[in-house]
Design an enzyme around this catalytic site. Structure first.
Site, PDB file in Angstrom:
ATOM      1  NE  ARG A  10      -4.176  -1.993   1.634  1.00 17.45           N
ATOM      2  CZ  ARG A  10      -5.229  -2.326   2.358  1.00 17.45           C
ATOM      3  NH1 ARG A  10      -5.329  -1.941   3.631  1.00 17.45           N
ATOM      4  NH2 ARG A  10      -6.198  -3.047   1.840  1.00 17.45           N
TER       5      ARG A  10
ATOM      6  CE1 TYR B   1      -1.995   0.113  -7.925  1.00 19.31           C
ATOM      7  CE2 TYR B   1      -2.128  -1.389  -9.773  1.00 19.31           C
ATOM      8  CZ  TYR B   1      -1.480  -0.371  -9.104  1.00 19.31           C
ATOM      9  OH  TYR B   1      -0.338   0.137  -9.632  1.00 19.31           O
ATOM     10  CD  GLU B   2      -1.657  -4.044  -3.281  1.00 19.87           C
ATOM     11  OE1 GLU B   2      -1.953  -4.398  -2.120  1.00 19.87           O
ATOM     12  OE2 GLU B   2      -1.167  -4.822  -4.113  1.00 19.87           O
ATOM     13  N   GLY B   3      -6.691  -2.289  -2.391  1.00 21.52           N
ATOM     14  CA  GLY B   3      -7.716  -1.735  -1.507  1.00 21.52           C
ATOM     15  C   GLY B   3      -8.130  -0.379  -2.026  1.00 21.52           C
TER      16      GLY B   3
END
Lengths: 592, 592
Positions: free
Chosen positions: B294, B434-436
């Site tokens: 993140r 992306y990545e949450g």
């Protein structure tokens, strides 16, 4: 692929409950009863949903192609254009004497939103034609009108606007395209124009280019510019098509979006052109066309956002992911729909409250244009002149952000082209740029419109807000949720205008450094005023036992959201504006 | 095509004047003297400018293609990957025992920015590998480490992360991929994963997939999830490659951007997998990897914005259009360069002040990670855990906006793909997802991190700001331009945190409806703190007769801009937060 359904209920509410069109003393408005406008909107909605929207992703995927000077539009565009012609949609708000239906501009805008939402790139072929018709109507000779308008109104021929050249966009004083007078009164036009939307295509028999060029003797800069009609095919005296003119598409641009529209490099190699309007007064003629074009682009801002919103709402209701923090909303399912989550709800409300507010502002603006033209109302003209950069700049900035929010709701799926959300974002992006980039709108607003006629229009806006607040102060619901925030926003707007007046004379940079913030501050205040008016209409309809109470409650809730969550942005914009030019200009150009 | 030059001077300033790395009591930091870090950054800058940046538009234009199960990366990617391998760049901050150079994570981040700016899509092949290495380092058995790490550190093999399935992204509890235990201790993995970056390609001999799947007996939801190593080619005992495993790319996604990276649908058809970490503790293992991933995505947010900024700055200096309102700046030219116009200057300062502030925040975050791992510093660990969603969410939202501003400066030319500005915008867009997705970052921040350990980390942040203000109150320059605005921002942040504490227990919706605003409020406050620290360092360097006074003055001017024009956003976010859940949740889902 996202489905689209025209928001006819909301448009009808705005026309009849908020603007109360059929009671308004504007020639042509009396006929606009709810049945008439409803029937028109329904028909437009059908064409949009059945024909235009399904072609939107096709246009994006295929784009246009140029082969041996011929531009081919995407599969299905010809049939859709034929349907558009057959429906007479282009002539809806154009004069009957040239084959139009003579309805008000307001109806053209209401229908325009629906077509743009369904397929922005496709609708540009018609939109550019509409703009060119406006210029010929305003500046053409009777013979020019007779020659071009009937064919353009019917869409047998389309139109374009040719301003930009490789080395000049905003700064038209630099343009190099030349117009040489010929013995027969025509001109030979020579030069290159770029970014010409719908410059060449296979949808019409002829294309009528309106071209800015310099004729001898006009002096330096923009003063030397004139406007010319340059048809792709010359027109014989009997109206039939004659020789091919020396104008051709040299290249199609590969763009971020609006792939279905052909953006051309146009080469004029001694093409025959005819002066439109007065010699060396081309800029003025161009601006006639441009003001309404700018409102049309502001409409694109929220129209694309509406389509994106509809898709994101449908996804938020269907997609199961996670559980509501307040307890399962869909206990029998594997998870709850996205819409239960507060942050998703926020993103939906941001979109909904912007789109509905912008629709109200745009339709109000369209009504002002009708009052300008049909009632020769000078106050309406001054007001729409002031509001034009706001409608264009604010609504396209916010519309893009709104489409980005819609895409975000899809998570990773939003980034995949197949879903269609990327297209909305890529298409919406151009509206911030063309017809004068939004920085130019802000400059027009702060540098020109704000102080025009001693700031009369701006004062009229403040008076209007003040009057509305005063007239409705007794209504407790309105007062607390709507009038208080509106008052604060208007106060911020006045403080910003005052700051410019006090500092702009000493240092023009101090005003211009805050121009974009002023544009947004003004835009938010306009939407605050719209929501207050909408809320008033909804409360009145509710009190009268309106037919659709859920719709009215939703209006009130959406308006409250805008007032509570969006309108406070005026304070931030004011803080930035009053920080002045110092922080903005402190770093010398060479120190970057 | 936009040129790119690594901002080594700014990174060096942050490392040595602001963070003062070589004096910091972190193992490995003493060696980071200015000569060493300067040499590393220069080398990275050369590779970025000469090899990676020229390939960026190539990757965008060509994309990847899948033929008979083989994915081909764009022209030139293989040679560039070979150069990346040869330079040993992937191992820069990885342990020496597996072939790395053992430098701090901080240097990996500093270099990472440069590679991402030059070519985000390309750098993802390495970035994903780095993440997978982290998971194996943290959770692998000695044998797993010996088998996979040396080859992955050297980039002979690359890695992937496989979480998402068609019906579940964020809500991993819904995942269906199955892991069946085999007699030999391995598992058979069956299922479909989507959106797998670098899932299949032609850059490496082998690809090591880390896959989340459900093994029997783990219970419902996320509790039943385990993490598995599933190599594309099985590895023999001697380390040579064995049989092809039953994993294959079924499809390449067509995306809005990062076309140079292969985003795959991965099909696992009874593929052999090996448990990584504990059975049914896969989520924990995945999070190890995800936190640093993140931060890496937060880095992408400003790294792409930096590249876009450089292009827009160069265009603003070159493009002649219009005249300065204060009088011609380039009287001998046909017009003045764009950079003279206040609104253009504003757009440049917005970008510059964001990018430089975000760089400082990211490098501080990277230093916290080093303190966590190298000094076992629990306070640093808590702080970076709190800051991670801010670095990811705020920096990618702002980075996208910043790239949009850069594109806007180009006017119509920015919309044409050839100019490269559209690519920056389209590439930057994915980092918000992306990545949450950023809404999940906001939820993580408000729903989890804020109150973790009784809110200890949040309190530590407030103490830090307070301490900085107190320690520097005597410095008049700092106090007026930097400390006062920082104090106000911190006050707003505290008021928001207090609002959540008071209302979140009664109504969790009240906190979550303000989560995205809190993320941005926190992000702005962090950047305000960074700019105050940068200003302090610049003033100290100036007082000490620093070598480059123009650079130091530019730092101060840019910081003042951020404090005056951006930091006041905290007030708007606070106003939205304290309006609570009411306006957000008022409309029932079915009333939309």
């Amino acid at each position: 692929m996202p489905a689209y359904a025209a928001p006819t209920k909301d448009i009808q509410f705005l026309l009849h409950e908020v603007l109360k069109v059929s009671e308004a003393p504007v020639p042509g408005y009396a006929e606009l009863d709810p049945e008439t406008t409803g029937a028109i909107l329904d028909e437009a909605g059908k064409l949009a949903a059945d024909v235009l929207a399904p072609l939107n992703p096709v246009g994006d995927r295929e784009g246009c192609r140029l082969e041996n000077g011929v531009v081919y539009t995407p599969t299905g565009f010809q049939a859709a254009f034929a349907a558009m012609k057959e429906g007479g949609w282009n002539g809806l708000d154009l004069p009957e004497e040239f084959g139009g239906q003579g309805l008000p501009y307001l109806m053209g805008s209401a229908v325009g939103e629906i077509f743009v939402s369904a397929n922005m790139a496709f609708n540009m072929y018609q939109g550019l034609t509409h703009g060119a018709i406006g210029a010929i109507l305003a500046h053409g000779t009777p013979q020019q009108k007779a020659t071009y308008l009937p064919k353009m109104v019917s869409l047998d021929w389309t139109g374009t606007m040719n301003l930009t050249e490789p080395h000049c966009g905003t700064d038209l004083g630099l343009l190099r395209t030349k117009a040489e007078p010929q013995p027969d009164g025509s001109y030979k036009i020579t030069g290159q124009k770029i970014f010409i939307s719908a410059g060449e295509h296979d949808l019409a028999e002829n294309i009528v280019h309106l071209v800015l060029a310099k004729a001898p003797g006009g002096g330096e800069g923009t003063r030397g510019i004139s406007l010319f009609i340059v048809p792709k095919f010359l027109v014989n005296d009997d109206g039939s098509l004659g020789a091919r003119n020396a104008v051709s598409a040299g290249k199609l641009e590969e763009k971020m979006g609006i792939h279905g529209n052909a953006t051309c490099v146009m080469n004029y190699d001694g093409a025959t052109g005819y002066l439109l309007g007065e010699l060396h007064k081309g800029m003025r003629a161009m601006f006639t066309m441009m003001n309404e074009a700018r409102i049309g682009v502001g409409l694109q801002g929220y129209a694309v956002a509406e389509a994106a919103y509809q898709s994101s709402l449908s996804y938020a209701k269907d997609r199961l992911q996670g559980r509501a923090v307040t307890g399962a909303a869909n206990p029998s399912g594997a998870a709850d729909p996205l819409i239960v989550h507060p942050d998703i709800r926020r993103a939906l409300m941001d979109q909904k409250s912007f789109v509905e507010g912008a629709r109200a502002l745009t339709l109000w603006g369209a009504a002002l244009i009708d009052r300008t033209h049909r009632s020769k109302d000078a106050e309406a003209e001054a007001m729409i002149s002031l509001l034009t950069p706001v409608i264009k700049g604010f609504q396209t900035d916010m519309g893009f952000q709104s489409a980005v929010q819609a895409q975000q709701i899809f998570g990773g799926h939003g980034y995949i082209e197949e879903q269609g959300m990327s297209q909305f974002v890529r298409d919406a992006r151009i509206a911030m740029i063309y017809e004068g980039a939004n920085g130019i709108q802000a400059l027009d607003l702060v540098g020109r419109k704000l102080a025009l006629n001693g700031g009369k229009a701006m004062m009229a806006f403040f008076e209007m807000v003040k009057g509305f607040i005063k007239d409705n102060a007794e209504d407790e619901t309105l007062a607390k949720d709507f009038l208080e925030p509106l008052k604060q926003a208007s106060k911020d707007l006045q403080a910003a205008a005052m700051f410019f007046m006090q500092n702009g004379m000493k240092s023009p940079d101090a005003a211009l450094a805050g121009s974009t913030d002023f544009l947004h501050l003004f835009g938010h205040t306009c939407l605050g005023l719209m929501w207050a008016q909408i809320a008033k209409a909804a409360l009145a309809a509710r009190a009268a036992g309106g037919a659709d109470p859920a719709f009215l409650e939703a209006k009130l809730a959406t308006g409250r959201y805008y007032m509570a969550r969006q309108l406070p942005a005026t304070g931030l914009h004011l803080a930035r504006i009053t920080s002045g030019a110092g922080p903005v200009m402190a770093l010398a150009a060479e120190a970057f």
